[in-house]
Design an enzyme around this catalytic site. Structure first.
Site, PDB file in Angstrom:
ATOM      1  N   ASP A  87      71.895  49.652  -7.289  1.00 35.45           N
ATOM      2  CA  ASP A  87      72.728  50.760  -6.832  1.00 35.45           C
ATOM      3  C   ASP A  87      72.871  51.837  -7.893  1.00 35.45           C
ATOM      4  O   ASP A  87      72.665  51.602  -9.083  1.00 35.45           O
ATOM      5  CB  ASP A  87      74.110  50.263  -6.411  1.00 35.45           C
ATOM      6  CG  ASP A  87      74.926  49.691  -7.569  1.00 35.45           C
ATOM      7  OD1 ASP A  87      74.359  48.942  -8.383  1.00 35.45           O
ATOM      8  OD2 ASP A  87      76.134  49.998  -7.664  1.00 35.45           O
ATOM      9  N   GLU A 182      76.715  46.989  -8.638  1.00 38.34           N
ATOM     10  CA  GLU A 182      77.169  46.847 -10.030  1.00 38.34           C
ATOM     11  C   GLU A 182      78.071  48.004 -10.430  1.00 38.34           C
ATOM     12  O   GLU A 182      79.040  47.830 -11.169  1.00 38.34           O
ATOM     13  CB  GLU A 182      75.955  46.767 -10.962  1.00 38.34           C
ATOM     14  CG  GLU A 182      76.286  46.416 -12.418  1.00 38.34           C
ATOM     15  CD  GLU A 182      76.482  47.616 -13.326  1.00 38.34           C
ATOM     16  OE1 GLU A 182      76.784  47.409 -14.511  1.00 38.34           O
ATOM     17  OE2 GLU A 182      76.342  48.774 -12.860  1.00 38.34           O
TER      18      GLU A 182
END
Length: 416
Positions: A87, A182
């Site tokens: 991400d 994350e």
């Protein structure tokens, strides 16, 4: 030093392809992954791994990619894992990323074409001094690049390709893990540690070439709720106690020397990251950081003391302060397994760099993985100026990261 010139294009091409896939995570979403589009990259990675010959590569329902490079040695080598997150940060748009390769950088200002107010200057990006002659990749000026952490993803993928296609590189069983979310603090919420079955891990999510980190902040989140007194504004005199204004006074009273912008090195901080509310009730969200766990409570007490002092002016109002652990300093775990970091340092040295062991003023997936049973220092991926429109990475630094991964695999095999 290992020669990877024949795979230079492959690494760069992978990275350029990955950053064009929007994988921005969403802290407001309760799902895992927080955005379904993160799986778009996950599916591509699985496809590429399968094409390489990594037969067990798969994407699970929560958006995690797992894969295995089988051992090619007779030695009993501990299983190691390489991890990066897919991400990108919610702080800056990741939609429509247009990566640009600035070849043979010679120290000039890099003006990003889609917004010429976005200029990378060596004076503001000191590591550019180490990039003369290198190929710098940026976005076009209106989005982040996504090198955090698609540089790490591309490096691990390229290392997988080389391990499979260069059997002379002796190694034990290697596990690959790509995580979602994350950037919003949920990167390992659903990871299956037993399924990984690894003894040690390495996140590829650091900054400058040669850096390895075995220490992170310890982190708490805090929520302060202010209960004010609502009254009709036409008849408010002597009655109203606005929770919004009380919250404003509290934020204004936070000491500069305990703020992110007023601290550095091993100094911790208290940082308000969100505020919302109305006259009757307001809420402030904080992150609290320090390298020493005991100081987290001290920092929370600063919020409490300021709040109580401000509320002396508002006798009808009250507050509730709650804190919640987020992650802890991974050095507490890694110090019990010193060879994991030592092997990382040795791999960096063998890849032709001077190792720099340091601390992170932040956290990584490795922080929580370490406390989940997978001791996990953080190795450079080459990313710089992350979470913003001036984010950049050099192709040559990414190549050095690939070499470091390969040398790490060999060091573990040699030492077994």
């Amino acid at each position: 030093m290992m020669n990877t010139d024949n795979l230079t294009y492959s690494l760069k091409e992978r990275f350029l392809r990955y950053v064009q896939i929007d994988t921005q995570s969403d802290p407001e979403s309760p799902t895992c992954p927080s955005t379904e589009k993160q799986k778009d990259l996950g599916h591509l990675l699985v496809k590429e791994l399968l094409e390489m010959g990594v037969t067990d590569a798969h994407l699970d329902e929560q958006g995690y990619v797992y894969a295995t490079i089988p051992s090619n040695t007779d030695k009993d080598v501990p299983v190691i894992c390489f991890c990066s997150h897919m991400d990108t940060a919610p702080d800056c748009s990741g939609t429509g990323v247009k990566p640009i390769v600035h070849r043979n950088y010679q120290g000039q200002d890099l003006v990003l074409p889609d917004d010429n107010t976005q200029v990378l200057r060596m004076s503001e990006h000191p590591d550019l001094k180490n990039q003369i002659g290198n190929d710098i990749i940026t976005a076009s000026g209106t989005t982040l690049l996504g090198a955090d952490n698609k540089a790490g993803v591309a490096e691990i993928m390229d290392a997988c390709y080389q391990l499979i296609n260069h059997p002379k590189i002796k190694h034990g069983k290697i596990r690959i893990l790509f995580t979602p979310d994350e950037e919003i603090g949920r990167g390992v919420d659903k990871v299956n540690i037993a399924k990984l079955g690894a003894y040690a891990g390495y996140t590829m999510d650091g900054e400058s070439a040669g850096h390895i980190e075995n220490e992170t902040f310890s982190a708490d989140g805090a929520k302060l709720i202010i209960n004010g007194v609502s009254a009709h504004p036409g008849f408010a005199k002597g009655n109203m106690e606005s929770a919004i204004k009380i919250a404003g006074q509290i934020v204004a009273a936070l000491p500069f020397e305990l703020s992110p912008e007023g601290t550095s090195d091993k100094q911790g901080f208290v940082h308000p990251v969100g505020i919302k509310g109305h006259v009757e009730q307001a809420e402030i969200e904080f992150i609290i950081r320090d390298f020493e766990d005991d100081k987290l409570k001290e920092h929370a007490d600063v919020i409490r003391t300021i709040t109580e002092k401000v509320l002396q002016q508002f006798p009808g109002s009250s507050y509730q302060l709650t804190t919640k652990p987020q992650y802890r300093n991974m050095k507490q775990v890694l110090d019990k397994h010193p060879q994991i970091t030592e092997y990382g340092i040795e791999a960096i040295r063998r890849a032709g760099m001077t190792p720099h062991l340091q601390s992170i003023r932040g956290g990584t997936d490795g922080s929580r993985l370490s406390f989940m049973g997978l001791p996990c220092p953080n190795i450079f991926a080459g990313e710089h100026a992350f979470h913003g429109r001036q984010e950049w990475v050099s192709v040559q630094d990414m190549q050095k990261a690939v070499q470091t991964i390969l040398h790490l695999c060999m060091v573990w095999e040699e030492k077994a």
